[in-house]
Design a protein around this motif. Structure first.
Motif, PDB file in Angstrom:
ATOM      1  N   THR A  80      54.381  60.954  10.614  1.00 43.11           N
ATOM      2  CA  THR A  80      54.768  60.320   9.354  1.00 43.11           C
ATOM      3  C   THR A  80      56.076  60.910   8.845  1.00 43.11           C
ATOM      4  O   THR A  80      56.311  62.113   8.976  1.00 43.11           O
ATOM      5  N   PRO A  81      56.923  60.106   8.227  1.00 48.80           N
ATOM      6  CA  PRO A  81      58.220  60.626   7.759  1.00 48.80           C
ATOM      7  C   PRO A  81      58.129  61.454   6.488  1.00 48.80           C
ATOM      8  O   PRO A  81      59.132  62.025   6.060  1.00 48.80           O
ATOM      9  N   SER A  82      56.924  61.518   5.883  1.00 43.17           N
ATOM     10  CA  SER A  82      56.791  62.259   4.626  1.00 43.17           C
ATOM     11  C   SER A  82      55.526  63.095   4.627  1.00 43.17           C
ATOM     12  O   SER A  82      54.497  62.683   5.170  1.00 43.17           O
ATOM     13  N   LEU A  83      55.610  64.267   3.990  1.00 43.49           N
ATOM     14  CA  LEU A  83      54.453  65.118   3.768  1.00 43.49           C
ATOM     15  C   LEU A  83      54.303  65.340   2.269  1.00 43.49           C
ATOM     16  O   LEU A  83      55.280  65.637   1.575  1.00 43.49           O
ATOM     17  N   TYR A  84      53.062  65.221   1.804  1.00 43.06           N
ATOM     18  CA  TYR A  84      52.798  65.195   0.376  1.00 43.06           C
ATOM     19  C   TYR A  84      51.595  66.093   0.089  1.00 43.06           C
ATOM     20  O   TYR A  84      50.460  65.725   0.353  1.00 43.06           O
ATOM     21  N   PHE A  85      51.854  67.302  -0.430  1.00 43.87           N
ATOM     22  CA  PHE A  85      50.794  68.237  -0.809  1.00 43.87           C
ATOM     23  C   PHE A  85      50.891  68.469  -2.312  1.00 43.87           C
ATOM     24  O   PHE A  85      51.782  69.184  -2.771  1.00 43.87           O
ATOM     25  N   HIS A  86      49.976  67.884  -3.075  1.00 39.47           N
ATOM     26  CA  HIS A  86      50.128  67.973  -4.520  1.00 39.47           C
ATOM     27  C   HIS A  86      48.806  67.686  -5.219  1.00 39.47           C
ATOM     28  O   HIS A  86      47.992  66.887  -4.746  1.00 39.47           O
ATOM     29  N   LYS A  87      48.582  68.352  -6.349  1.00 36.84           N
ATOM     30  CA  LYS A  87      47.461  68.132  -7.248  1.00 36.84           C
ATOM     31  C   LYS A  87      46.120  68.189  -6.519  1.00 36.84           C
ATOM     32  O   LYS A  87      45.847  69.127  -5.790  1.00 36.84           O
ATOM     33  N   ASP A  88      45.267  67.166  -6.700  1.00 34.91           N
ATOM     34  CA  ASP A  88      43.902  67.209  -6.179  1.00 34.91           C
ATOM     35  C   ASP A  88      43.844  67.222  -4.657  1.00 34.91           C
ATOM     36  O   ASP A  88      42.850  67.651  -4.071  1.00 34.91           O
ATOM     37  N   ASP A  89      44.899  66.729  -4.000  1.00 32.57           N
ATOM     38  CA  ASP A  89      44.903  66.676  -2.542  1.00 32.57           C
ATOM     39  C   ASP A  89      45.631  67.870  -1.934  1.00 32.57           C
ATOM     40  O   ASP A  89      46.044  67.830  -0.786  1.00 32.57           O
ATOM     41  N   ARG A  90      45.751  68.920  -2.697  1.00 29.42           N
ATOM     42  CA  ARG A  90      46.483  70.098  -2.257  1.00 29.42           C
ATOM     43  C   ARG A  90      45.530  71.066  -1.546  1.00 29.42           C
ATOM     44  O   ARG A  90      44.672  71.676  -2.178  1.00 29.42           O
ATOM     45  N   PRO A 106      60.568  64.582  14.245  1.00 28.12           N
ATOM     46  CA  PRO A 106      61.803  65.380  14.278  1.00 28.12           C
ATOM     47  C   PRO A 106      62.625  65.256  13.001  1.00 28.12           C
ATOM     48  O   PRO A 106      63.453  66.108  12.700  1.00 28.12           O
ATOM     49  N   LYS A 107      62.364  64.162  12.243  1.00 27.43           N
ATOM     50  CA  LYS A 107      63.124  63.908  11.028  1.00 27.43           C
ATOM     51  C   LYS A 107      62.148  63.678   9.872  1.00 27.43           C
ATOM     52  O   LYS A 107      61.240  62.865   9.965  1.00 27.43           O
ATOM     53  N   MET A 108      62.329  64.422   8.776  1.00 27.94           N
ATOM     54  CA  MET A 108      61.461  64.291   7.613  1.00 27.94           C
ATOM     55  C   MET A 108      62.246  63.655   6.466  1.00 27.94           C
ATOM     56  O   MET A 108      63.302  64.144   6.074  1.00 27.94           O
ATOM     57  N   MET A 109      61.727  62.558   5.953  1.00 30.26           N
ATOM     58  CA  MET A 109      62.397  61.884   4.842  1.00 30.26           C
ATOM     59  C   MET A 109      62.045  62.533   3.502  1.00 30.26           C
ATOM     60  O   MET A 109      62.905  62.676   2.629  1.00 30.26           O
ATOM     61  N   PHE A 130      60.736  75.091   6.871  1.00 32.65           N
ATOM     62  CA  PHE A 130      60.234  74.059   7.772  1.00 32.65           C
ATOM     63  C   PHE A 130      60.833  72.698   7.400  1.00 32.65           C
ATOM     64  O   PHE A 130      61.288  71.948   8.280  1.00 32.65           O
ATOM     65  N   ALA A 131      60.835  72.380   6.118  1.00 31.33           N
ATOM     66  CA  ALA A 131      61.408  71.102   5.678  1.00 31.33           C
ATOM     67  C   ALA A 131      62.889  71.021   6.028  1.00 31.33           C
ATOM     68  O   ALA A 131      63.380  69.981   6.478  1.00 31.33           O
ATOM     69  N   PHE A 132      63.614  72.120   5.835  1.00 34.30           N
ATOM     70  CA  PHE A 132      65.032  72.129   6.180  1.00 34.30           C
ATOM     71  C   PHE A 132      65.234  71.935   7.683  1.00 34.30           C
ATOM     72  O   PHE A 132      66.184  71.281   8.104  1.00 34.30           O
ATOM     73  N   SER A 133      64.323  72.519   8.486  1.00 39.23           N
ATOM     74  CA  SER A 133      64.468  72.393   9.942  1.00 39.23           C
ATOM     75  C   SER A 133      64.283  70.959  10.413  1.00 39.23           C
ATOM     76  O   SER A 133      64.729  70.599  11.501  1.00 39.23           O
ATOM     77  N   ARG A 134      63.597  70.143   9.600  1.00 40.10           N
ATOM     78  CA  ARG A 134      63.413  68.733   9.936  1.00 40.10           C
ATOM     79  C   ARG A 134      64.388  67.844   9.170  1.00 40.10           C
ATOM     80  O   ARG A 134      64.170  66.643   9.063  1.00 40.10           O
ATOM     81  N   ASN A 135      65.440  68.449   8.643  1.00 40.15           N
ATOM     82  CA  ASN A 135      66.498  67.699   7.953  1.00 40.15           C
ATOM     83  C   ASN A 135      65.945  66.809   6.846  1.00 40.15           C
ATOM     84  O   ASN A 135      66.277  65.624   6.746  1.00 40.15           O
ATOM     85  N   VAL A 136      65.091  67.392   6.012  1.00 38.89           N
ATOM     86  CA  VAL A 136      64.479  66.638   4.929  1.00 38.89           C
ATOM     87  C   VAL A 136      65.545  66.061   4.002  1.00 38.89           C
ATOM     88  O   VAL A 136      66.562  66.703   3.726  1.00 38.89           O
ATOM     89  N   GLU A 137      65.313  64.839   3.512  1.00 40.38           N
ATOM     90  CA  GLU A 137      66.276  64.177   2.629  1.00 40.38           C
ATOM     91  C   GLU A 137      65.838  64.199   1.167  1.00 40.38           C
ATOM     92  O   GLU A 137      66.672  64.187   0.272  1.00 40.38           O
TER      93      GLU A 137
END
Length: 466
Positions: A80-90, A106-109, A130-137
């Motif tokens: 998936t191009p996005s990772l989302y760890f927040h609030k109740d799903d953290r 290889p690429k994280m949006m 880790f996010a920087f290594s995947r060129n997060v935008e």
């Protein structure tokens, strides 16, 4: 089941919720529900890129749960191009580290992470790396735990285009190194402790920055944006408890959103403005409301914004101070506004200011009224108190239309307001009024809609009630 079938080991280790989810999603023609089976088969047959885009729209923990559906789905989430760890799903830190170890894209949006546990502090740097290594935008950090210091490597990045830092405490955002965010276009800082030097350092390292949001940030006295030629949108929100800049130099800003404390800031060189949203935040009883000064300052800010602004939005407290200025005989500038939005309940305290705005807007075509207020609105009693302090009888200062509104029910008040607008503005083409849920639930909206043909019978103004 899908064509590949359910993996037995996966089903054995799945939680009850996961098994229920996969069971409901995995019905086929064999189960007697042909329509759901076709839908599931159609979804499973989609390319990974489409499935991964869909999974990127939900929290990562939920996306991972789809891996129990079948072998087809087991590894889809890892791309998936996005990772989302927040609030109740953290999940806990170890689970996050395990997730990142299995992540294959290889690429994280987009990457969204919440720091709210003591154990997170030692992992935060690694998660950002880790996010920087995947060129997060798009990077969003939510800091709910004190004790984290942003490392120097964070301030040097060429992939991030949108950066948001939200804190629950006064988070220190003062880089001790040079900043280099060469791709950053949007920057949002909330509850950050800054300084004039630190914000200047940050801006100097963002050559293509187009949008800046400072949400209850403190420490900046002079916000000088003259060296940021691509910066077009600025939003500054603060109150007396978290004072913002006292001076803003913004020669390149086109869109300004300003909600300030009762001590307003000075605007310098804002001739490029074409859109402005203005309001005042009166947060608590500790605020010292100097209405004598404030009603003059709101006019000064309006005068500086009026040269080229075609779209204005005014909050309730700002309108109340404009009303006080009108009642005290202060001259209003002429506006070039073609569209005005009023975010306020309709009351007699805002009517004088609204009427003067309409009279001083000879090019106005569109007026929008939304029955909303922010948490820091100025109570009307302060208007009455200021008038009395200058020997004026409050009730006698209001026009007959404004006095009537004080005693009307909601339906008559809105109908009277519409009539007042139509009588005051001669160039208006469209009036839109958006009522709150209270009005809709009590039938005011339906009755007002029935009255519209009668209210507009002598003009060509289009009225929308929503």
């Amino acid at each position: 089941m899908t064509d590949e079938g359910r993996d037995g080991d996966d089903d054995a280790t799945a939680t009850a919720d996961e098994r229920s989810f996969s069971h409901n999603l995995g019905k086929t023609k064999e189960s007697g529900d042909s329509s759901e089976g076709v839908i599931v088969d159609s979804i499973s047959s989609m390319p990974d890129e489409i499935l991964q885009h869909i999974l990127s729209l939900i929290p990562t923990r939920s996306a991972i749960r789809t891996s129990v559906l079948s072998k087809r789905w087991r590894h889809v989430w890892t791309g998936t191009p996005s990772l989302y760890f927040h609030k109740d799903d953290r999940p806990d830190a170890n689970s996050i580290n395990e997730t990142l170890a299995r992540y294959k894209a290889p690429k994280m949006m987009s990457f969204r992470i919440l720091l709210n546990k003591v154990d997170d502090l030692v992992h935060m740097d690694g998660w950002i790396k880790f996010a920087f290594s995947r060129n997060v935008e798009k990077l969003m950090l939510y800091l709910e735990r004190d004790g984290y210091n942003i490392p120097d490597f964070f301030y040097v990045n060429s992939s991030v285009k949108q950066l948001s830092i939200n804190s629950l405490y006064s988070f220190k955002m003062i880089p001790e190194c040079s900043v280099s965010w060469t791709s950053l276009k949007k920057l949002s800082l909330s509850l950050c402790n800054l300084s004039d030097e630190s914000i200047a350092n940050i801006l100097s390292g963002c050559p293509i920055l187009g949008s800046l949001i400072l949400d209850f940030c403190k420490g900046v006295k002079v916000l000088d944006l003259s060296r940021s030629p691509r910066l077009r949108t600025l939003a500054v929100y603060n109150d007396s408890c978290t004072p913002g800049p006292t001076k803003i130099v913004a020669p390149h800003i086109h869109c300004l959103r300003l909600r300030t404390s009762p001590v307003l800031c000075d605007l310098v060189d804002v001739l490029s403005l074409t859109e402005a949203r203005l309001d005042i935040s009166y947060k608590c009883q500790r605020d010292k409301l100097n209405a004598d000064l404030l009603h003059i300052m709101v006019i000064e800010i309006l005068d500086k914004c009026c040269r080229n602004v075609e779209k204005f939005t005014f909050g309730e407290s700002y309108l109340k101070m404009l009303s006080l200025a009108e009642l005290r005989g202060v001259l209003f500038p002429k506006l070039k506004a073609k569209a005005i939005t009023l975010e306020t309940p309709i009351s007699h305290y805002v009517i004088p200011g609204i009427v003067r705005l309409l009279q001083n807007s000879p090019e106005l075509k569109m007026l929008t009224v939304t029955h909303t207020r922010n948490d820091g609105f100025i109570p009307g009693i302060y208007i009455d108190r200021n008038l009395r302090s200058h020997g004026l009888i409050s009730y006698q200062c209001w026009s007959s239309e404004a006095r009537d509104l004080e005693h009307f029910d909601h339906l008559r008040a809105n109908a009277s307001f519409i009539e007042l607008v139509l009588k005051t503005s001669k160039t208006l083409k469209k009036l839109a009024i958006y009522l709150g849920t209270y009005y809709k639930a009590n039938g005011v909206m339906k009755q007002l809609l029935e009255m519209v043909p009668m209210l507009t019978r002598n003009n060509n103004v289009s009225i929308v009630i929503g």
